[in-house]
Write an enzyme that holds these catalytic residues in place. Structure first.
Site, PDB file in Angstrom:
ATOM      1  N   SER A   1      -9.198   2.104   3.068  1.00 13.44           N
ATOM      2  CA  SER A   1      -8.340   2.847   2.171  1.00 13.44           C
ATOM      3  C   SER A   1      -7.302   1.986   1.452  1.00 13.44           C
ATOM      4  CB  SER A   1      -7.604   3.956   2.959  1.00 13.44           C
ATOM      5  OG  SER A   1      -6.784   3.389   3.980  1.00 13.44           O
TER       6      SER A   1
ATOM      7  N   SER B   1      -9.717  -0.477   7.091  1.00 10.22           N
ATOM      8  CA  SER B   1      -9.122  -0.265   5.773  1.00 10.22           C
ATOM      9  C   SER B   1      -8.436  -1.472   5.164  1.00 10.22           C
ATOM     10  CB  SER B   1      -8.140   0.909   5.821  1.00 10.22           C
ATOM     11  OG  SER B   1      -8.828   2.121   5.973  1.00 10.22           O
TER      12      SER B   1
ATOM     13  N   LYS C   1       0.826  -1.209   0.000  1.00  7.56           N
ATOM     14  CA  LYS C   1       0.000   0.000   0.000  1.00  7.56           C
ATOM     15  C   LYS C   1       0.860   1.257   0.000  1.00  7.56           C
ATOM     16  CE  LYS C   1      -3.782   2.057   2.763  1.00  7.56           C
ATOM     17  NZ  LYS C   1      -4.618   1.860   3.976  1.00  7.56           N
TER      18      LYS C   1
END
Length: 472
Positions: free
Chosen positions: A156, A180, A81
């Site tokens: 996210s 997330s 990420k």
């Protein structure tokens, strides 16, 4: 577009590479080819580094040739990420202000993945600084759900969920400050694990106080893996777990040094809460969750108790805690040069008071006590991960204010209490809607009971593999 064939499992890849059946370089080339094939549609990746990845893969092969141990993730392609620091690889935090930033050091989790033989293939798209459970930011296209390209992946860790679900990589790294990792895992139909707070140290991540405006989520954020199986989650946890002095929350020991055990669920007492007593849950998600509870009773002899913890809507609590963990002055200074995404500006524009933080901390203490009391009488709590399946990108891209506008109300409310408490929680694919959209189930363990959660998930994963729960 339907999700293509999954990548071979991380465990099988590492075994084959160690045995010499395939090289790490070949597996790296396979991942790069898959990314080339699927990512123009899925848009999971914001940065791909073929030369760096191939160099790392060749280094794994060289270690094997020298007779050295290449590590438990030998040659496994991994996506990271874009909120998580990677030395020598651009890390933008999803923000225009850091569009060219290259960290000088790895996050602890990334360094441990590399040491275990993993090959970092690229970075996956996130919302700006992780401040939204959607995948939008001002730099990169919004990731699309591989099961339906018109729908969101959740966030996210939006790109990480899409990268695994699209078959581009077998393993991805995400972060979870309020769901997330688990939300994109649920909406994309993969496994996502939020371990106990401190189980994987977090440093520097997107909380590096050496960078203006980049400091956030200190008491909420967890690092966690996404994969297509619980076994691969276990393997990733074995590689990343253990204390680090830079993270004051980090925990001693590594409970994943051994192997998971089957049969943990047999005869256990399971608490079931479909909606926490206040969340509007879609009928198909509700029906799927009930069907999973029935399988727990029928297949494992579990005693299922229906509970509705009186947690209530804690979105304001989250906003206050995030504000307290954020360098508001630094971010406001950057925003004068160029505004952040609307959902970040909504947080910055609010006039926060000390009483907001005091009330949030008191509510956090109440939620911790409440869930601890419930967990004394049950071995495991199960809920839906998300009260809805993946919704449209149009709603995602129109979301503007804090909290996210244009999306279902309280749709993070089944996940974010576990960020207040730090309890381990996993999202497991449980079925699909009539339209073929994935539905995830969340398993929550007692304080620090990470191994119990993964053992339970392993049992349930096997049971669900024998039947496809589809609801209408």
């Amino acid at each position: 577009m339907m999700a293509p064939a999954a990548f071979p499992s991380a465990g099988s890849i590492a075994t084959a590479i160690r045995a010499g059946d395939v090289s790490a370089e070949q597996m790296c080339q396979e991942a790069l080819s898959r990314i080339t094939a699927v990512d123009p549609d899925v848009r999971a990746f914001c940065t791909v580094v073929p030369e760096i990845a191939l160099e790392a893969a060749r280094a794994v092969d060289a270690r094997i040739e020298r007779g050295e141990d290449p590590g438990v993730l030998a040659g496994v392609p991994v996506a990271v990420k874009d909120l998580i620091s990677t030395a020598g690889l651009r890390t933008t935090f999803g923000s225009w202000h850091y569009r060219d930033f290259v960290p000088p050091e790895d996050d602890v989790a990334v360094a441990r993945l590399r040491a275990s033989g993993a090959v970092i293939i690229g970075k996956t798209t996130s919302s700006e600084f992780g401040y939204s459970a959607l995948g939008t930011n001002q730099l990169f296209p919004t990731p699309r759900n591989p099961h339906d390209l018109s729908r969101i992946t959740g966030g996210s860790s939006a790109g990480s969920g899409a990268a695994v679900a699209s078959g581009a990589v077998p393993l991805a790294l995400g972060s979870d400050g309020g769901g997330s990792v688990r939300i994109p895992a649920s909406l994309c139909g993969v496994v996502g694990f939020k371990p106990s707070m401190g189980r994987i140290p977090v440093w520097p991540g997107c909380k590096d106080d050496r960078l203006p405006g980049v400091s956030s989520w200190d008491t909420l954020e967890h690092i966690g893996p996404l994969a297509t199986s619980v076994a691969d989650i276990w393997l990733a946890m074995r590689a990343m777990t253990g204390p680090d002095p830079y993270d004051r929350f980090s925990l001693p020991g590594n409970p994943f040094a051994g192997s998971p055990e089957r049969g943990w669920l047999a005869g256990r007492t399971v608490g079931l809460s479909v909606d926490f007593g206040f969340i509007a849950v879609d009928d198909e998600v509700r029906a799927c969750t009930e069907a999973v509870a029935e399988r727990l009773e029928a297949d494992f002899g579990c005693v299922v108790r229906r509970i509705d913890p009186s947690i209530g809507d804690i979105s304001d609590v989250f906003a206050a805690l995030i504000a307290a963990d954020t360098d508001l002055d630094g971010m406001r200074a950057l925003a004068r040069e160029r505004p952040f995404a609307d959902y970040v500006m909504g947080l910055l524009s609010r006039e926060w008071q000390a009483s907001d933080l005091t009330n949030a901390r008191r509510t956090r203490q109440r939620v911790c006590r409440l869930l601890a009391d419930y967990m004394t009488d049950i071995d495991l709590l199960i809920t839906p991960t998300s009260p809805v399946a993946a919704f449209s990108l149009e709603a995602s891209e129109s979301a503007g204010e804090w909290p996210d506008a244009g999306v279902p109300p309280n749709w993070l409310g089944l996940c974010n209490p576990m960020n207040l408490t730090g309890q381990p929680a996993i999202s497991l694919p449980a079925g699909a809607t009539a339209a073929g959209l994935p539905i995830g189930i969340q398993l929550v363990g007692r304080h620090l009971a990470d191994v119990d959660v993964l053992d339970a998930a392993l049992d349930l994963e096997q049971a669900l593999a024998s039947v496809q729960i589809t609801v209408s």
